[in-house]
Design a protein around this motif. Structure first.
Motif, PDB file in Angstrom:
ATOM      1  N   UNK A  49      -6.716  -5.698  -3.782  1.00 32.47           N
ATOM      2  CA  UNK A  49      -5.496  -5.546  -4.921  1.00 32.47           C
ATOM      3  C   UNK A  49      -5.234  -4.520  -5.961  1.00 32.47           C
ATOM      4  N   UNK A  50      -4.320  -4.963  -6.625  1.00 35.47           N
ATOM      5  CA  UNK A  50      -4.393  -3.838  -8.157  1.00 35.47           C
ATOM      6  C   UNK A  50      -3.988  -2.505  -7.897  1.00 35.47           C
ATOM      7  N   UNK A  51      -3.173  -2.069  -6.288  1.00 37.19           N
ATOM      8  CA  UNK A  51      -2.680  -0.816  -6.120  1.00 37.19           C
ATOM      9  C   UNK A  51      -3.437  -0.398  -4.839  1.00 37.19           C
ATOM     10  N   UNK A  52      -3.251   0.052  -3.571  1.00 32.42           N
ATOM     11  CA  UNK A  52      -3.964  -0.038  -3.075  1.00 32.42           C
ATOM     12  C   UNK A  52      -3.380   1.632  -1.752  1.00 32.42           C
ATOM     13  N   UNK A  53      -4.490   2.138  -1.169  1.00 35.14           N
ATOM     14  CA  UNK A  53      -4.027   3.187  -1.148  1.00 35.14           C
ATOM     15  C   UNK A  53      -5.105   3.268   0.368  1.00 35.14           C
ATOM     16  N   UNK A  54      -4.520   3.175   1.481  1.00 29.78           N
ATOM     17  CA  UNK A  54      -5.042   3.240   2.814  1.00 29.78           C
ATOM     18  C   UNK A  54      -4.515   4.772   3.619  1.00 29.78           C
ATOM     19  N   UNK A  55      -5.687   5.487   4.027  1.00 30.98           N
ATOM     20  CA  UNK A  55      -5.397   6.772   4.495  1.00 30.98           C
ATOM     21  C   UNK A  55      -5.820   6.610   6.053  1.00 30.98           C
ATOM     22  N   UNK A  56      -4.887   7.152   6.607  1.00 30.75           N
ATOM     23  CA  UNK A  56      -5.917   7.243   8.219  1.00 30.75           C
ATOM     24  C   UNK A  56      -5.229   8.247   8.670  1.00 30.75           C
TER      25      UNK A  56
END
Length: 156
Positions: free
Chosen positions: A86-93
Motif C-alpha cells: 500500500x501507499x503507492x506501488x510500483x511493479x517492474x517485470x
C-alpha cells in the motif's frame, strides 16, 4: 474505419477488460521472495510481518516496491502466502512497469491484483485503468474498469 475500430475496442474494453502481455520473460513463482525495508514488525498472533519504509520485494526478474508491505505466511510458517502493498506501488517485470495505489500478490497462485489509478507502461505505450490482474506464469495482465490508452502510429 479507424473510428469504428476504436469505438468497438473501447466498448469491449469496458465490458470485459483488456488483456495485454506483461513481462518479457515467464516469471518463476517458485523462486524465493526477497524483501528489504527500513523496518520490520512481526505479529505472532496472525502470522504476519509488516515491512515499512522503502520496501523492495524481488523474485527472479520481478521487483515490487512500496512504502508499506504486509506479508502473510503460510499456515505452517514455511513460506509466503500473500503480500499486501500500500501507499503507492510500483511493479517492474523486464522492460515493463506498472503503478497503482495498492497491490496484492498471491505467491502460490502467481497472481498480482493492482487497484487504483493503474498505469501500465510498455515502451512508448501506456494504458490506464481502475485495476489490473497479472498472471505471472502466463505473462499476461487483464486491465479492468475504465481502460484508456493512446495508440502511437507507425510514424511516431
Amino acid at each position: 474505419m479507424f473510428t469504428v475500430v476504436a469505438i468497438a475496442f473501447a466498448t469491449l474494453a469496458q465490458a470485459q477488460g483488456t488483456e495485454v502481455a506483461f513481462g518479457t520473460v515467464q516469471q518463476d513463482t517458485s523462486l524465493p521472495v526477497e524483501v528489504s525495508a527500513d523496518s520490520l514488525s512481526v505479529s505472532q498472533s496472525d502470522g504476519s510481518a509488516l515491512f515499512t519504509g522503502n520496501v523492495i520485494i524481488g523474485q527472479g526478474e520481478m521487483r515490487l516496491s512500496a512504502p508499506r508491505v504486509l506479508v502473510y505466511y503460510t499456515e505452517n510458517q514455511t513460506g509466503v502466502d500473500r503480500l499486501e502493498a500500500t501507499g503507492g506501488v510500483t511493479l517492474v517485470n523486464g522492460d515493463q512497469a506498472a503503478e497503482a495505489d495498492t497491490a496484492e500478490y498471491e505467491v502460490n497462485r502467481g497472481t498480482i491484483r493492482m487497484v487504483g489509478n493503474v498505469l501500465l507502461t510498455q515502451g512508448a505505450n501506456t494504458l490506464v485503468s481502475d485495476s489490473m490482474d497479472v498472471d505471472l506464469e502466463a505473462g499476461t495482465a487483464l486491465m479492468n474498469g475504465r481502460v484508456r490508452t493512446v495508440f502511437q502510429s507507425g510514424d511516431n
